[in-house]
Enzyme design. Structure first.
Site, PDB file in Angstrom:
ATOM      1  N   LYS A 115      42.616  40.912  -9.283  1.00 12.81           N
ATOM      2  CA  LYS A 115      41.259  40.632  -8.800  1.00 12.81           C
ATOM      3  C   LYS A 115      40.947  39.143  -8.801  1.00 12.81           C
ATOM      4  O   LYS A 115      40.197  38.669  -7.954  1.00 12.81           O
ATOM      5  CB  LYS A 115      40.223  41.427  -9.607  1.00 12.81           C
ATOM      6  CG  LYS A 115      40.374  42.927  -9.355  1.00 12.81           C
ATOM      7  CD  LYS A 115      39.170  43.765  -9.697  1.00 12.81           C
ATOM      8  CE  LYS A 115      39.392  45.187  -9.174  1.00 12.81           C
ATOM      9  NZ  LYS A 115      38.375  46.139  -9.500  1.00 12.81           N
ATOM     10  N   LYS A 217      46.959  51.116  -3.694  1.00 16.05           N
ATOM     11  CA  LYS A 217      45.996  52.075  -4.237  1.00 16.05           C
ATOM     12  C   LYS A 217      44.816  52.280  -3.278  1.00 16.05           C
ATOM     13  O   LYS A 217      44.335  51.301  -2.694  1.00 16.05           O
ATOM     14  CB  LYS A 217      45.496  51.509  -5.574  1.00 16.05           C
ATOM     15  CG  LYS A 217      44.563  52.389  -6.348  1.00 16.05           C
ATOM     16  CD  LYS A 217      44.124  51.708  -7.652  1.00 16.05           C
ATOM     17  CE  LYS A 217      42.891  50.854  -7.454  1.00 16.05           C
ATOM     18  NZ  LYS A 217      41.789  51.107  -8.388  1.00 16.05           N
ATOM     19  N   LYS A 220      37.845  51.101  -3.244  1.00 17.56           N
ATOM     20  CA  LYS A 220      36.550  50.860  -2.596  1.00 17.56           C
ATOM     21  C   LYS A 220      36.539  49.513  -1.899  1.00 17.56           C
ATOM     22  O   LYS A 220      35.835  49.319  -0.927  1.00 17.56           O
ATOM     23  CB  LYS A 220      35.441  50.792  -3.659  1.00 17.56           C
ATOM     24  CG  LYS A 220      35.174  52.058  -4.400  1.00 17.56           C
ATOM     25  CD  LYS A 220      34.035  51.788  -5.396  1.00 17.56           C
ATOM     26  CE  LYS A 220      34.079  52.741  -6.563  1.00 17.56           C
ATOM     27  NZ  LYS A 220      34.179  52.081  -7.861  1.00 17.56           N
TER      28      LYS A 220
HETATM   29  N1  AQP Z   1      43.211  55.323  -6.027  1.00 16.45           N
HETATM   30  C1  AQP Z   1      42.889  55.931  -7.151  1.00 16.45           C
HETATM   31  N2  AQP Z   1      43.582  57.027  -7.562  1.00 16.45           N
HETATM   32  C2  AQP Z   1      43.251  57.661  -8.731  1.00 16.45           C
HETATM   33  N3  AQP Z   1      42.220  57.258  -9.527  1.00 16.45           N
HETATM   34  C3  AQP Z   1      41.520  56.176  -9.141  1.00 16.45           C
HETATM   35  N4  AQP Z   1      40.468  55.539  -9.689  1.00 16.45           N
HETATM   36  C4  AQP Z   1      40.123  54.487  -8.907  1.00 16.45           C
HETATM   37  N5  AQP Z   1      40.928  54.425  -7.832  1.00 16.45           N
HETATM   38  C5  AQP Z   1      41.809  55.454  -7.949  1.00 16.45           C
HETATM   39  C6  AQP Z   1      39.819  55.954 -10.925  1.00 16.45           C
HETATM   40  O1  AQP Z   1      38.432  56.137 -10.672  1.00 16.45           O
HETATM   41  C7  AQP Z   1      37.697  55.832 -11.861  1.00 16.45           C
HETATM   42  C8  AQP Z   1      36.552  54.947 -11.538  1.00 16.45           C
HETATM   43  O2  AQP Z   1      37.024  53.708 -11.024  1.00 16.45           O
HETATM   44  P1  AQP Z   1      36.043  52.482 -10.945  1.00 16.45           P
HETATM   45  O3  AQP Z   1      35.137  52.619  -9.810  1.00 16.45           O
HETATM   46  O4  AQP Z   1      35.361  52.300 -12.236  1.00 16.45           O
HETATM   47  O5  AQP Z   1      36.977  51.231 -10.775  1.00 16.45           O
HETATM   48  P2  AQP Z   1      38.295  50.975  -9.974  1.00 16.45           P
HETATM   49  O6  AQP Z   1      39.438  51.600 -10.674  1.00 16.45           O
HETATM   50  O7  AQP Z   1      38.363  49.505  -9.810  1.00 16.45           O
HETATM   51  O8  AQP Z   1      38.042  51.723  -8.587  1.00 16.45           O
HETATM   52  P3  AQP Z   1      38.307  51.219  -7.110  1.00 16.45           P
HETATM   53  O9  AQP Z   1      37.819  52.237  -6.179  1.00 16.45           O
HETATM   54  O10 AQP Z   1      39.712  50.783  -6.922  1.00 16.45           O
HETATM   55  O11 AQP Z   1      37.350  49.977  -6.958  1.00 16.45           O
HETATM   56  P4  AQP Z   1      37.679  48.498  -6.585  1.00 16.45           P
HETATM   57  O12 AQP Z   1      38.130  48.501  -5.161  1.00 16.45           O
HETATM   58  O13 AQP Z   1      36.356  47.820  -6.766  1.00 16.45           O
HETATM   59  O14 AQP Z   1      38.741  47.995  -7.514  1.00 16.45           O
HETATM   60  C9  AQP Z   1      38.705  55.200 -12.851  1.00 16.45           C
HETATM   61  O15 AQP Z   1      39.058  56.190 -13.800  1.00 16.45           O
HETATM   62  C10 AQP Z   1      39.873  54.859 -11.992  1.00 16.45           C
HETATM   63  O16 AQP Z   1      41.083  54.915 -12.714  1.00 16.45           O
END
Ligand code: AQP
Length: 354
Positions: A115, A217, A220
């Site tokens: 990040k 992955k 969002k």
């Molecule tokens: N691709 C994924 N597959 C399985 N689990 C996932 N999680 C996120 N992406 C995947 C799980 O969702 C929970 C909440 O995640 P979060 O929103 O707190 O943060 P994150 O992991 O940073 O999610 P994103 O969607 O990937 O957001 P950005 O793009 O902002 O980094 C967690 O349990 C995570 O493991």
């Protein structure tokens, strides 16, 4: 081994539309675990500032995550659903953990490296300290089990390191105060105040990958909306995204070994298996030898049948925000009471006057 009473905790950031990865990697597990466990589920709004300092509609995003929890089947009366900033004890314990944890530990986190990118000097201090706040989120309730996607594994290992260092640094104070619980770490007996958390990462889709690139992955923050299925997507959009999902020219293999080196095929089979509550092997027994032109429409039907009721219920809940706000207020009060019990003991262990 842990003698701590079992307690499940997890959180989701209000940083945009939830996607299928968040649902399969996290929220669906939250729902299953509530049957036999005491659970606390949190919308981690303090964390969201590390991704985006100024949100156009932070209240709306917080409500939308809470609505997704409830629409997916979480019972906010039997368990606790709240937003992190309503419980200031998270930030208080995070400060203490900032002093326990080492900068080198934070610098090694792959999420920070990804990040922060190349311009690390310009990343916020909050992004670097993110895992310390995450450890506080969990340990302020002395939670023992944390359902998350595979991307959070390293942060949970760090949570264990922070808990262990606190337990050892304050070992004498914890013993004198009679607040700890005997655990063994390896062969070592420790009188611990904080438990060694167990990550819960298993399942057929612990890391759902992008529909455009099976090596990345689903996220969002991916600029391409075609890379993910959002929980708010309608049937037509889900169908279009799955039809456009990248695949290779071969048909589906008849066993799991045949998915090796085929990340996109592996991802779509994993998604089908997770949505249908089946194993990948089982899915390949049914679809092995078939072309994607047969498999993709079946995946569309399955995805729509699982997600449409959740999307519908989310819209219904969000049409009248007073209900969601009342759930978050009630959850916040109950979470604050539990967190304050821990913090009173932590302040005592450290030696703060109160
Ligand atoms: N691709 C994924 N597959 C399985 N689990 C996932 N999680 C996120 N992406 C995947 C799980 O969702 C929970 C909440 O995640 P979060 O929103 O707190 O943060 P994150 O992991 O940073 O999610 P994103 O969607 O990937 O957001 P950005 O793009 O902002 O980094 C967690 O349990 C995570 O493991």
């Amino acid at each position: 081994m842990s003698n701590f009473p079992p307690l499940v905790f997890s959180g989701v950031q209000p940083t945009g539309n939830l996607h299928l990865g968040n649902y399969l990697g996290a929220i669906r597990k939250f729902v299953a675990l509530q049957e036999n466990n005491d659970c606390i589920y949190c919308v981690v709004d303090l964390h969201s500032l590390t991704a985006q300092l100024v949100h156009e509609d932070l209240p709306g995003q917080i409500r939308s995550i809470a609505a997704a929890f409830i629409a997916s089947g979480i019972d906010p009366k039997a368990h606790i659903v709240f937003n992190q900033s309503a419980v200031p004890q998270h930030a208080e314990l995070a400060w203490i953990f900032n002093c326990v944890a080492r900068i080198g530990w934070m610098n090694r986190m792959t999420q920070f490296k990804d990040k922060a990118g190349k311009d690390r000097e310009n990343a916020s201090l909050g992004l670097l300290a993110y895992p310390s706040l995450m450890a506080a989120d969990i340990l302020v309730y002395r939670a023992t089990h944390v359902p998350v996607g595979d991307d959070q594994k390293q942060h949970l290992e760090l949570t264990r390191d922070i808990a262990m260092k606190f337990n050892l640094d304050y070992q004498a104070h914890i013993r004198n105060g009679g607040k700890g619980i005997d655990i063994t770490v390896g062969e070592e007996p420790v009188h611990a105040y904080f438990p060694m958390v167990e990550p819960m990462i298993d399942g057929p889709a612990p890391r759902v990958m992008s529909l455009r690139d099976g090596t990345k992955k689903m996220s969002k923050s991916d600029p391409s909306d075609l890379s993910r299925i959002n929980l708010v997507d309608d049937a037509e959009t889900i169908s279009r995204k799955i039809r456009k999902a990248k695949t290779d020219p071969d048909g589906l293999p008849s066993d799991v070994e045949g998915l090796a080196g085929r990340p996109e095929a592996d991802n779509l089979v994993g998604i089908y298996a997770a949505l249908a509550d089946r194993t990948k092997a089982d899915v390949l027994t049914e679809f092995g030898g078939q072309q994607f032109s047969v498999f993709k429409p079946a995946l569309v039907d399955l995805a729509v049948s699982v997600l449409a009721p959740i999307t519908g219920e989310m819209s219904r809940l969000l049409a009248d925000t007073s209900h969601i706000d009342a759930i978050l207020r009630d959850g916040g009060e109950r979470a604050r009471a539990r967190a304050e019990t821990t913090m009173r003991e932590v302040r005592d262990i450290i030696g703060f006057l109160q």
